[in-house]
Enzyme design. Structure first.
Site, PDB file in Angstrom:
ATOM      1  N   GLY A  85       0.732  -1.149  -0.046  1.00 34.97           N
ATOM      2  CA  GLY A  85       0.161   0.057  -0.026  1.00 34.97           C
ATOM      3  C   GLY A  85       0.805   1.394  -0.032  1.00 34.97           C
ATOM      4  O   GLY A  85       2.153   1.516  -0.220  1.00 34.97           O
TER       5      GLY A  85
ATOM      6  N   ILE B 261       2.180   3.292   2.322  1.00 34.61           N
ATOM      7  CA  ILE B 261       3.235   3.203   3.072  1.00 34.61           C
ATOM      8  C   ILE B 261       4.494   2.504   2.574  1.00 34.61           C
ATOM      9  O   ILE B 261       5.813   2.687   2.649  1.00 34.61           O
ATOM     10  CB  ILE B 261       3.099   3.095   4.626  1.00 34.61           C
ATOM     11  CG1 ILE B 261       1.984   4.091   5.158  1.00 34.61           C
ATOM     12  CG2 ILE B 261       4.173   2.977   5.489  1.00 34.61           C
ATOM     13  CD1 ILE B 261       1.381   3.990   6.323  1.00 34.61           C
TER      14      ILE B 261
ATOM     15  N   THR C 247       5.873  -2.130  11.579  1.00 33.78           N
ATOM     16  CA  THR C 247       5.398  -0.724  12.004  1.00 33.78           C
ATOM     17  C   THR C 247       3.929  -0.540  11.718  1.00 33.78           C
ATOM     18  O   THR C 247       3.513   0.641  11.545  1.00 33.78           O
ATOM     19  CB  THR C 247       6.433   0.353  11.126  1.00 33.78           C
ATOM     20  OG1 THR C 247       6.047   0.054   9.582  1.00 33.78           O
ATOM     21  CG2 THR C 247       7.917   0.275  11.295  1.00 33.78           C
ATOM     22  N   SER C 248       3.152  -1.633  11.463  1.00 35.18           N
ATOM     23  CA  SER C 248       1.932  -1.559  11.061  1.00 35.18           C
ATOM     24  C   SER C 248       1.070  -1.593  12.305  1.00 35.18           C
ATOM     25  O   SER C 248       0.760  -0.474  12.694  1.00 35.18           O
ATOM     26  CB  SER C 248       1.533  -2.625  10.063  1.00 35.18           C
ATOM     27  OG  SER C 248       1.753  -3.945  10.869  1.00 35.18           O
ATOM     28  N   ARG C 249       0.760  -2.665  12.777  1.00 34.91           N
ATOM     29  CA  ARG C 249      -0.179  -2.922  14.135  1.00 34.91           C
ATOM     30  C   ARG C 249       0.480  -4.052  14.680  1.00 34.91           C
ATOM     31  O   ARG C 249       0.792  -4.930  14.060  1.00 34.91           O
ATOM     32  CB  ARG C 249      -1.674  -2.950  13.468  1.00 34.91           C
ATOM     33  CG  ARG C 249      -2.390  -1.734  12.905  1.00 34.91           C
ATOM     34  CD  ARG C 249      -2.528  -0.574  13.934  1.00 34.91           C
ATOM     35  NE  ARG C 249      -3.083   0.743  13.445  1.00 34.91           N
ATOM     36  CZ  ARG C 249      -2.186   1.662  12.726  1.00 34.91           C
ATOM     37  NH1 ARG C 249      -0.950   1.634  13.175  1.00 34.91           N
ATOM     38  NH2 ARG C 249      -2.823   2.710  12.533  1.00 34.91           N
TER      39      ARG C 249
ATOM     40  N   GLU D 137      -0.273  -1.802  24.167  1.00 31.76           N
ATOM     41  CA  GLU D 137       0.724  -0.443  24.038  1.00 31.76           C
ATOM     42  C   GLU D 137      -0.045   0.270  25.369  1.00 31.76           C
ATOM     43  O   GLU D 137      -1.253   0.298  25.477  1.00 31.76           O
ATOM     44  CB  GLU D 137       0.598   0.179  22.768  1.00 31.76           C
ATOM     45  CG  GLU D 137       1.093  -0.439  21.828  1.00 31.76           C
ATOM     46  CD  GLU D 137       1.076   0.319  20.275  1.00 31.76           C
ATOM     47  OE1 GLU D 137       0.467   1.202  20.090  1.00 31.76           O
ATOM     48  OE2 GLU D 137       1.601  -0.287  19.221  1.00 31.76           O
TER      49      GLU D 137
ATOM     50  N   HIS E 182       5.615   3.477  19.316  1.00 26.92           N
ATOM     51  CA  HIS E 182       4.834   3.481  18.299  1.00 26.92           C
ATOM     52  C   HIS E 182       4.795   4.969  17.729  1.00 26.92           C
ATOM     53  O   HIS E 182       3.879   5.882  17.871  1.00 26.92           O
ATOM     54  CB  HIS E 182       3.234   3.373  18.723  1.00 26.92           C
ATOM     55  CG  HIS E 182       2.239   2.910  17.673  1.00 26.92           C
ATOM     56  ND1 HIS E 182       1.275   2.638  17.881  1.00 26.92           N
ATOM     57  CD2 HIS E 182       2.330   3.460  16.449  1.00 26.92           C
ATOM     58  CE1 HIS E 182       0.533   2.326  16.693  1.00 26.92           C
ATOM     59  NE2 HIS E 182       1.100   3.082  16.003  1.00 26.92           N
TER      60      HIS E 182
END
Length: 180
Positions: free
Chosen positions: A48, A50, A129-131, A160, A179
Site C-alpha cells: 500500500g 506506506i 510498523t503496522s499494527r 501499548e 509507536h
C-alpha cells in the site's frame, strides 16, 4: 523512514554497539549475523501507500525488494520495480528482512504466528510498523528466544504501551520503539 531505521539498526546491531561503547567496551564480541545489506532481500507484506514509500529507500541501500499483496494489481508492482510474490510463505522463505505494512482486521490478526515465523530464515529480521496484533507476540518471543529468527525491530505491540515485564525488554536481538 521508521521501517528503514529499524531495518538498519537491527542489521547493524546498533543497540548492542551503542550499549557496548557506553559501557566502555569498544569491541563487544561476535555479532553474527551482521553482513552487508546490499544484495539482501526485503520482503514487504502489503504494498500500500506506506510500503510504496519504503521501496525507493530500500533500493537506495541496494536491497532487492519483493512483496506479497493479493489486493494490489500487477501494474503497481511493475511501476515500483517490485517482484510480486504469490504466497506469504514464499515471501517469508526468501526474505532477509520482512516488513509488515498491513492494516489490522480479522484477516490480518496474528497474520504472523508460529508457522509463519518457522518459514523465516534464522538470519532474518522481522520489522513491524503496522499494527501490533498483526504479529502473535508470544510466538515472536519464542522464535526470538530460540534463535529461530535473528531479531526484530518493533514500533508497535499487541498491548501499548509495552508492559515493562515483557520478555521483549530483555532481548538483545530486538529494537523497541514507542509507536512513533
Amino acid at each position: 523512514n521508521q521501517t528503514m531505521m529499524l531495518l538498519l539498526a537491527s542489521a547493524k546491531k546498533m543497540h548492542i554497539l551503542d550499549k557496548a561503547v557506553r559501557d566502555g567496551r569498544w569491541r563487544p564480541g561476535p555479532l553474527e549475523p551482521m553482513g552487508p545489506i546490499g544484495g539482501e532481500t526485503l520482503g514487504l507484506v502489503a504494498l500500500g501507500n506506506i510500503a510504496r514509500t519504503v521501496v525507493p529507500r530500500a533500493k537506495a541501500f541496494g536491497l532487492n525488494v519483493i512483496a506479497y499483496d493479493p489486493y494490489i494489481g500487477e501494474g503497481v508492482f511493475r511501476a515500483y520495480g517490485v517482484e510480486r510474490i504469490n504466497t506469504l510463505d514464499e515471501l517469508l522463505k526468501r526474505s532477509d528482512y520482512v516488513s509488515l505494512h498491513t492494516p489490522l482486521n480479522p484477516e490480518t490478526f496474528h497474520l504472523i504466528g508460529p508457522s509463519e515465523l518457522a518459514f523465516m530464515k534464522p538470519t532474518a529480521y522481522l520489522i513491524n510498523t503496522s499494527r501490533g496484533s498483526v504479529v502473535d507476540e508470544e510466538a515472536l518471543i519464542v522464535a526470538l528466544d530460540q534463535g529461530q529468527i535473528a531479531g526484530a525491530g518493533l514500533d508497535v505491540f499487541e498491548q501499548e504501551p509495552l508492559d515493562v515485564e515483557s520478555p521483549l525488554n530483555a532481548m538483545d536481538n530486538v529494537i523497541l520503539m514507542p509507536h512513533s
